[in-house]
Motif scaffolding. Structure first.
Motif, PDB file in Angstrom:
ATOM      1  N   UNK A 238       0.803  -1.223   0.000  1.00 34.90           N
ATOM      2  CA  UNK A 238       0.000   0.000   0.000  1.00 34.90           C
ATOM      3  C   UNK A 238       0.839   1.277   0.000  1.00 34.90           C
ATOM      4  N   UNK A 239       2.158   1.147   0.152  1.00 32.80           N
ATOM      5  CA  UNK A 239       3.001   2.336   0.220  1.00 32.80           C
ATOM      6  C   UNK A 239       3.783   2.597  -1.062  1.00 32.80           C
ATOM      7  N   UNK A 240       3.450   1.891  -2.165  1.00 30.94           N
ATOM      8  CA  UNK A 240       4.243   2.072  -3.373  1.00 30.94           C
ATOM      9  C   UNK A 240       3.406   1.945  -4.650  1.00 30.94           C
ATOM     10  N   UNK A 241       3.631   2.887  -5.569  1.00 33.20           N
ATOM     11  CA  UNK A 241       3.034   2.794  -6.910  1.00 33.20           C
ATOM     12  C   UNK A 241       4.112   2.838  -7.989  1.00 33.20           C
ATOM     13  N   UNK A 242       5.384   2.906  -7.613  1.00 33.97           N
ATOM     14  CA  UNK A 242       6.444   3.210  -8.573  1.00 33.97           C
ATOM     15  C   UNK A 242       6.567   2.185  -9.689  1.00 33.97           C
ATOM     16  N   UNK A 243       6.336   0.911  -9.384  1.00 32.17           N
ATOM     17  CA  UNK A 243       6.437  -0.112 -10.428  1.00 32.17           C
ATOM     18  C   UNK A 243       5.444   0.171 -11.554  1.00 32.17           C
ATOM     19  N   UNK A 244       4.261   0.666 -11.206  1.00 35.21           N
ATOM     20  CA  UNK A 244       3.248   1.015 -12.198  1.00 35.21           C
ATOM     21  C   UNK A 244       3.472   2.424 -12.759  1.00 35.21           C
ATOM     22  N   UNK A 245       3.795   3.358 -11.855  1.00 43.32           N
ATOM     23  CA  UNK A 245       3.769   4.779 -12.202  1.00 43.32           C
ATOM     24  C   UNK A 245       4.818   5.170 -13.249  1.00 43.32           C
ATOM     25  N   UNK A 246       5.849   4.375 -13.383  1.00 44.24           N
ATOM     26  CA  UNK A 246       6.851   4.713 -14.395  1.00 44.24           C
ATOM     27  C   UNK A 246       6.251   4.695 -15.798  1.00 44.24           C
ATOM     28  N   UNK A 247       5.125   4.002 -15.968  1.00 43.80           N
ATOM     29  CA  UNK A 247       4.446   3.971 -17.263  1.00 43.80           C
ATOM     30  C   UNK A 247       3.534   5.185 -17.448  1.00 43.80           C
ATOM     31  N   UNK A 248       3.249   5.903 -16.368  1.00 40.66           N
ATOM     32  CA  UNK A 248       2.316   7.023 -16.435  1.00 40.66           C
ATOM     33  C   UNK A 248       3.005   8.353 -16.734  1.00 40.66           C
ATOM     34  N   UNK A 249       4.309   8.379 -16.595  1.00 39.60           N
ATOM     35  CA  UNK A 249       5.063   9.618 -16.795  1.00 39.60           C
ATOM     36  C   UNK A 249       5.018  10.048 -18.259  1.00 39.60           C
ATOM     37  N   UNK A 250       4.780  11.325 -18.494  1.00 41.80           N
ATOM     38  CA  UNK A 250       4.787  11.850 -19.855  1.00 41.80           C
ATOM     39  C   UNK A 250       3.468  11.705 -20.592  1.00 41.80           C
ATOM     40  N   UNK A 251       2.441  11.155 -19.941  1.00 37.59           N
ATOM     41  CA  UNK A 251       1.130  10.996 -20.573  1.00 37.59           C
ATOM     42  C   UNK A 251       0.366  12.319 -20.456  1.00 37.59           C
ATOM     43  N   UNK A 252      -0.352  12.688 -21.504  1.00 35.33           N
ATOM     44  CA  UNK A 252      -1.046  13.973 -21.531  1.00 35.33           C
ATOM     45  C   UNK A 252      -2.367  13.961 -20.772  1.00 35.33           C
ATOM     46  N   UNK A 253      -3.091  12.842 -20.849  1.00 37.00           N
ATOM     47  CA  UNK A 253      -4.380  12.719 -20.165  1.00 37.00           C
ATOM     48  C   UNK A 253      -4.413  11.372 -19.456  1.00 37.00           C
ATOM     49  N   UNK A 254      -4.542  11.386 -18.147  1.00 38.31           N
ATOM     50  CA  UNK A 254      -4.583  10.163 -17.344  1.00 38.31           C
ATOM     51  C   UNK A 254      -5.977   9.990 -16.745  1.00 38.31           C
ATOM     52  N   UNK A 255      -6.547   8.788 -16.908  1.00 38.93           N
ATOM     53  CA  UNK A 255      -7.868   8.482 -16.358  1.00 38.93           C
ATOM     54  C   UNK A 255      -7.732   7.253 -15.458  1.00 38.93           C
TER      55      UNK A 255
END
Length: 434
Positions: A238-255
């Motif tokens: 529950x204290x980490x999103x980094x494994x997933x979040x590296x794919x979210x960087x640089x995206x223009x619209x996140x849902x």
């Protein structure tokens, strides 16, 4: 509130204006806390002022409206004969309205014409005999929801990356959006790459991508890729999103979305620290408590990483389940099986929508530095007991057999939605906010 104020005896001498303002604000705040309205996700307290309100004052501004206070001209429509206003994100209460049957408007696609639908949600392919569920149209009470324009949507996405992040319901919204636009793109100008966690649809002419990233809890878990069928075997970091979040960087619209996986048990096994250090050190937390910790982890990443001048942030509110037919007074029913019409009871709220989870989303989002727009689909979808895949779906990669279809108590899927269907309306709302 007026009745309460009328009953208050006037004092012998006039109170200072500041005290009157405090009293009025107190009653306003108390009243807001007790409004039983499914749209309360949009509540944001107004600051109290000594000045008299102007005729143009609005009710409390909503969290979902923080991203923008204006709408593109092509989304605006004139007031119609019923006095409904054109769509304005500052005043349109999308979640308040009704479903109206409209057989004159065909869906933009079918599960036989769109090649990108999973078999799980292809209800007609899987034998569903009725079709009315595809022709119900959502009409807000006080405004006109713009029709979805495939070319208009693609133009708004020109040169951009749009990514849906979440669970299989979020994947359904992603597939719905792709199917709503793909027929407007020449065959040699579109492509799809499917991955285990990250899938990308590209509209080459528009230099745009519509992507999906699988993260059912948003935070890391031992069920991200190799899904644990038994919820009791699932453990969350529950204290980490980094494994997933590296794919979210640089995206223009996140849902984003995350709900139904949290509802699979009363307790959530929650872990702090790396899975590499072992999974034995978990703590069992009530689902809303674990959800709050995880969502704060997500929110902290957003606030520390996302530049709101470059990235727009949306959150799709919870998608309700329809597991108990007694919710809509059908005591002889079997979940959503054989349901062919929406619930017509105004403000219907079933047991498949957990207000505690909605409260967590609201309270966390209100404290974020990066503004969040809500795609508020919960009340809209609560009425649609008829729109689920039911027995016209698959399990473990295989379409249900006739024997399995005859056992809806065990096999009816009242979580996922048929496509085309309800998620198309979610995307119509999303398009309006784009």
């Amino acid at each position: 509130m007026k009745m309460l104020l009328d009953k208050m005896k006037p004092p012998r001498s006039k109170l200072p204006l500041s005290i009157v303002a405090v009293v009025v604000c107190a009653f306003t705040f108390i009243g807001a806390l007790y409004i039983e309205d499914a749209g309360y996700l949009n509540f944001k307290a107004k600051s109290c002022s000594k000045q008299e309100p102007t005729p143009h004052s609005h009710e409390s501004k909503r969290v979902e409206q923080n991203v923008s206070s204006s709408v593109e001209d092509d989304l605006l429509e004139d007031v119609d004969g019923d006095g409904k206003e054109g769509f304005d994100p500052d005043s349109c209460r999308v979640y308040r309205g009704k479903w109206v049957f409209n057989a004159s408007v065909e869906p933009l696609y079918s599960d036989t014409s769109c090649p990108y639908l999973d078999r799980q949600v292809s209800c007609v392919k899987n034998g569903r005999p009725d079709s009315d569920y595809r022709y119900w149209e959502w009409q807000p009470d006080n405004c006109i929801l713009p029709r979805f324009d495939p070319i208009g949507a693609l133009e708004k996405l020109r040169g951009k990356r749009l990514m849906f992040v979440g669970d299989s319901l979020q994947r359904g919204q992603w597939e719905s959006l792709i199917c709503m636009v793909e027929s407007s793109i020449p065959a040699d100008q579109k492509s799809m790459r499917r991955g285990r966690s990250h899938s990308v649809f590209k509209a080459k002419e528009y230099n745009a991508s519509i992507e999906f990233y699988w993260a059912p809890f948003l935070v890391e878990s031992n069920s991200d890729l190799h899904i644990k069928p038994d919820p009791n075997d699932r453990i969350l970091r529950v204290d980490s999103v980094f494994k997933h979040a590296k794919y979210w960087v640089g995206v223009d619209i996140l849902v984003f979305n995350s709900y139904v996986w949290w509802m699979s048990g009363l307790k959530i096994k929650s872990l702090w620290g790396s899975f590499a250090n072992g999974e034995d050190g978990y703590e069992e937390l009530d689902a809303p408590v674990a959800y709050r910790i995880a969502l704060k982890t997500w929110a902290n990443w957003v606030d520390s990483t996302i530049d709101p001048n470059k990235t727009r942030l949306f959150f799709t509110t919870l998608s309700p389940t329809h597991m108990r037919s007694v919710d809509w007074h059908n005591k002889k029913g079997i979940r959503c099986y054989n349901e062919t019409q929406p619930v017509m009871e105004k403000n219907f709220w079933g047991t498949g929508s957990d207000r505690r989870i909605m409260d967590v989303v609201t309270s966390v989002a209100e404290r974020m530095k990066v503004p969040v727009s809500f795609i508020n689909i919960t009340q809209i979808s609560n009425y649609r007991k008829d729109g689920h895949a039911s027995v016209y779906t698959e399990t473990q990669g295989e379409v249900l057999t006739d024997e399995q279809k005859a056992d809806p108590l065990r096999y009816a899927d009242c979580i996922h939605w048929c496509l085309p269907g309800v998620p198309d309306t979610w995307n119509r709302v999303f398009y309006a906010y784009l």
